[in-house]
Motif scaffolding. Sequence first.
Motif, PDB file in Angstrom:
ATOM      1  N   ARG A 179     -89.079  69.412   4.387  1.00  0.00           N
ATOM      2  CA  ARG A 179     -90.487  69.302   4.954  1.00  0.00           C
ATOM      3  C   ARG A 179     -90.307  68.863   6.289  1.00  0.00           C
ATOM      4  N   ASN A 180     -89.976  67.642   6.455  1.00  0.00           N
ATOM      5  CA  ASN A 180     -89.780  66.921   7.610  1.00  0.00           C
ATOM      6  C   ASN A 180     -89.004  67.492   8.728  1.00  0.00           C
ATOM      7  N   ALA A 181     -87.868  68.272   8.307  1.00  0.00           N
ATOM      8  CA  ALA A 181     -87.133  68.902   9.151  1.00  0.00           C
ATOM      9  C   ALA A 181     -88.104  70.254   9.890  1.00  0.00           C
ATOM     10  N   ALA A 182     -88.658  70.699   8.829  1.00  0.00           N
ATOM     11  CA  ALA A 182     -89.507  72.067   9.211  1.00  0.00           C
ATOM     12  C   ALA A 182     -90.611  71.574  10.231  1.00  0.00           C
ATOM     13  N   CYS A 223     -83.153  62.951  -6.386  1.00  0.00           N
ATOM     14  CA  CYS A 223     -82.476  63.615  -5.306  1.00  0.00           C
ATOM     15  C   CYS A 223     -83.233  64.864  -5.026  1.00  0.00           C
ATOM     16  N   ARG A 224     -83.935  65.602  -6.014  1.00  0.00           N
ATOM     17  CA  ARG A 224     -84.944  66.890  -5.874  1.00  0.00           C
ATOM     18  C   ARG A 224     -85.913  66.497  -4.937  1.00  0.00           C
ATOM     19  N   ILE A 225     -86.649  65.526  -5.129  1.00  0.00           N
ATOM     20  CA  ILE A 225     -87.919  65.120  -4.486  1.00  0.00           C
ATOM     21  C   ILE A 225     -87.324  64.488  -2.828  1.00  0.00           C
TER      22      ILE A 225
END
Length: 335
Positions: free
Chosen positions: A271-274, A262-264
């Motif tokens: 990261r993909n959203a940013a 869940c953390r990864i």
Amino acid sequence: MKIPFDPRRRRAVVNPDGTMSIVDHLYELRTRILWSLLAIVLAAVIGFFWYNHSMLGLRPSGELLRGPYCELPESARAEITRTGECRLLATGVFDQFNLRVKVAFATGVLLACPVWLYQVWSFIVPALHRKEKRYTLAFVTMGGVLFLSGAILGYFMIANAFRFLLTVGNETQVTALQGADYFSFVLSVMAIFGVSFELPLFIIALNLVGVLPYAKLKKWRRGLLMSMFIVAAFISQSGDPLTMLVLGLALAVLLELSIQFCRIREKIKRRNAAGSDVFDGELDDEAASPTPSAPQPIGASAGASSGTVGNTAPIGQPEKVTRTSIPRSGFDDVL
């Protein structure tokens, strides 16, 4: 006018945004349960035949299940048959038939685990995004592997538990187990281990839906790890310390693996959203748009570029207007 029957009319209608009404949820749940029961019944037919016959190079399931008891020393179990063959005791008329049906049904649940796991996942899928729906094959595969692994581990734990429990006082008494009680004990332990090993998928599914984010898992990690050993102590049928310890450690390791997954996953998602926001030049849906600036008077840009700040008046007070003289040459050029 008679309207022809349309079988698709009874199916649950899923809106484009993934929402469903209560009635649609009930229809969907009914359909998933019926498909799961059908798969279990078909697999139980195979299990009924497998009880006394070898299949795919494996010994009959009845012989495999009574293996932990028959592997005990002869001094620890009673000899019921004249030839000394290891058998269990049946005291009722229907005990043998009921036992075979019970083992067949348990075998059907075990063999049909990919089907009913797929039905469980399909019931959750409407609440997921399009990218998360691609995990269907991985969910079904991992669910089947974990369930089988837990059942096999429970089988070996039963063998170790019997060596401890049924040989402690074999100097004074001999064990003669009834088939119904023995098989119920073995199947319940295997089912408990198999279902317990589905814990990571349950946590991951809740994380995918958004009910259980990583922040809560991180906050509750110590309590969850401690609860795994408490649950193992309560659900262990044998009661020996080795079985409780092994089950607790296995659940703790699986819990930690699911938390790290869940953390990864959330880290990659952020990261993909940013990256997509930077690439598209768009703001996030929850981010506030910048406030439009007020129009500046003539000459403000020149003052800002030269580093000077123009005349500003406090709020509620009129701004003082200063008259500036325009050179004659510049006025002529404008005309």
